[in-house]
Enzyme design. Sequence first.
Site, mmCIF file in Angstrom:
data_model
loop_
_atom_site.group_PDB
_atom_site.id
_atom_site.type_symbol
_atom_site.label_atom_id
_atom_site.label_comp_id
_atom_site.label_asym_id
_atom_site.label_seq_id
_atom_site.Cartn_x
_atom_site.Cartn_y
_atom_site.Cartn_z
ATOM 1 N N TYR A 314 0.792 -1.333 -0.068
ATOM 2 C CA TYR A 314 -0.004 0.065 0.024
ATOM 3 C C TYR A 314 0.633 1.096 -0.079
ATOM 4 O O TYR A 314 0.396 2.356 0.630
ATOM 5 C CB TYR A 314 -0.939 0.202 1.198
ATOM 6 C CG TYR A 314 -1.469 -1.104 1.958
ATOM 7 C CD1 TYR A 314 -2.646 -1.673 1.250
ATOM 8 C CD2 TYR A 314 -0.798 -1.555 3.045
ATOM 9 C CE1 TYR A 314 -3.064 -3.115 2.215
ATOM 10 C CE2 TYR A 314 -1.531 -2.625 3.778
ATOM 11 C CZ TYR A 314 -2.769 -3.214 3.259
ATOM 12 O OH TYR A 314 -3.083 -4.221 3.937
ATOM 13 N N CYS A 341 13.532 -10.348 -4.705
ATOM 14 C CA CYS A 341 13.634 -9.925 -6.117
ATOM 15 C C CYS A 341 12.379 -9.465 -6.807
ATOM 16 O O CYS A 341 11.490 -10.177 -7.562
ATOM 17 C CB CYS A 341 14.099 -11.335 -6.933
ATOM 18 S SG CYS A 341 15.470 -11.967 -6.353
ATOM 19 N N TYR A 370 -0.600 -5.462 10.958
ATOM 20 C CA TYR A 370 -0.536 -5.935 9.359
ATOM 21 C C TYR A 370 1.032 -6.150 9.102
ATOM 22 O O TYR A 370 1.641 -5.779 7.964
ATOM 23 C CB TYR A 370 -1.100 -5.110 8.461
ATOM 24 C CG TYR A 370 -2.440 -4.832 8.928
ATOM 25 C CD1 TYR A 370 -3.348 -5.787 8.641
ATOM 26 C CD2 TYR A 370 -2.900 -3.600 9.424
ATOM 27 C CE1 TYR A 370 -4.449 -5.680 9.062
ATOM 28 C CE2 TYR A 370 -4.240 -3.602 9.912
ATOM 29 C CZ TYR A 370 -5.145 -4.539 9.735
ATOM 30 O OH TYR A 370 -6.442 -4.383 10.274
HETATM 31 C C1 LIG Z 1 -9.381 -5.264 9.133
HETATM 32 C C2 LIG Z 1 -10.949 -5.076 9.882
HETATM 33 C C3 LIG Z 1 -10.848 -4.538 11.067
HETATM 34 C C4 LIG Z 1 -9.879 -3.659 11.655
HETATM 35 O O1 LIG Z 1 -9.238 -2.631 10.990
HETATM 36 P P1 LIG Z 1 -8.312 -1.817 11.546
HETATM 37 O O2 LIG Z 1 -8.040 -0.595 10.551
HETATM 38 O O3 LIG Z 1 -6.921 -2.468 11.838
HETATM 39 O O4 LIG Z 1 -8.739 -1.309 12.943
HETATM 40 C C5 LIG Z 1 -11.967 -4.647 11.644
HETATM 41 N N1 LIG Z 1 -13.025 -5.133 10.952
HETATM 42 C C6 LIG Z 1 -13.055 -5.800 9.972
HETATM 43 C C7 LIG Z 1 -14.383 -6.376 9.304
HETATM 44 C C8 LIG Z 1 -11.857 -5.897 9.324
HETATM 45 O O5 LIG Z 1 -11.912 -6.428 7.972
#
Ligand SMILES: *Cc1c(COP(=O)(O)O)cnc(C)c1O
Length: 409
Positions: A314, A341, A370
């Site tokens: 991202y 690579c 992440y």
């Molecule tokens: C990824 C996700 C979250 C968490 O998002 P953050 O930005 O890390 O707080 C919460 N709910 C759902 C359904 C998600 O897919």
Amino acid sequence: MQNFRYVGKNLFIEKLSIKNFLKKQKTPFYIYSENQIVTNFLKFKNTFKKTNPLICFAAKSNSNLNILRVLGKLGAGADVVSGGELLKALKAGIKAKKIVFSGVGKTEEELKIAINKNILLINCESESEAKLVNSLAKKLRKKVSIGFRLNPNIDAKTHKNISTGKAENKFGLSIKSFKIFLKKINSLKNINLDALSVHIGSQILNDAPFKKTLNVMSKLIKELRLNLKYVDLGGGFGINYTNKEKPINLNKYSKLVENFSKKLNCKIIFEPGRSIIGNTGLLISKVQFIKKGANKNFIILDAGMNDFMRPALYDAFHQIIPVSKNSAKTKGKIEFVGPICESTCKFGIYKNYQRINENDFIAITNVGAYGSSLSSNYNTRPLIAEILINKNKLRYIRKKQNLLKLISS
Ligand SMILES: *Cc1c(COP(=O)(O)O)cnc(C)c1O
């Protein structure tokens, strides 16, 4: 920040000098501050104290078993997006009645696990999924509590790759389709619509999109006279990756949520990931080689995009700081890159960086969310170690993956 600071020239995490630790520990590795995890969770909880929500940590942001355990002990539930995450959350001691299951493409196998374990909510994202849950529940002779994830068509004003609440995104059901579905729901005898959920995106730094979402939900629930036990408001709360950014301030939003919850007489669920775990971790890496390029020097690290993918995936910016500071300067531009690579295996360009040599160590910051959970074996590289610090005590919460095992298939 308290838990990450320089003492003299050297970077510390809680009471551990990373420089000293590097005499024993090979790079690259993830290292987390337990105190920071606890602090973040309690701060979030306190912000919404009057609402007393169920806080389901988004396990996909960091699914390390021990981290889930730390959060579980603090009272967190889990928001899971796969059967694997569901089982991990249970293994970490999080009660089934604190687990919600999200995702657009849950399989029959995964849904059966969720139904058999009696989790709090399966948040369905399509009519087909709800029908499948109903038929599985019927076979298993159960009545299953479901939520429906709506797509409120709200622009979260975040990076397009982490926006999830616009009509063009695959997530949730449009309000129009939800209304059509609602007419048929009575024929589905083995499910109960107990909740609505939304999650409009990630790394949201402004509360406006959240307020908008709350309005949409409030109107809709009144209009349809839904009698819900829960409203799941998702996650997405942003953190500051640089000193120039400010993390989101949720104080005003929390008052709105409090009113909303009272008026509708429903329990609120949140699903924060990044805001709980993002700023708790560092990725420590060594400078393998330095190579002259046409107009910048490449600082080649031993950590790659397989270990930490956010910049490649991202364009995410993560400040890179030295493990030991010096007062000299490098001339011109440098670019931190990894060994993989792929041209996208790179971590940022800097000017006027401090003097940097081969075998120096650096820390990529704010990698708790992440980071490890997105890592892979690409280029047949083993997953790296993860270490949790509590004051000066350290625990290996994941060992580096065994290379011989890795090459066995
Ligand atoms: C990824 C996700 C979250 C968490 O998002 P953050 O930005 O890390 O707080 C919460 N709910 C759902 C359904 C998600 O897919």
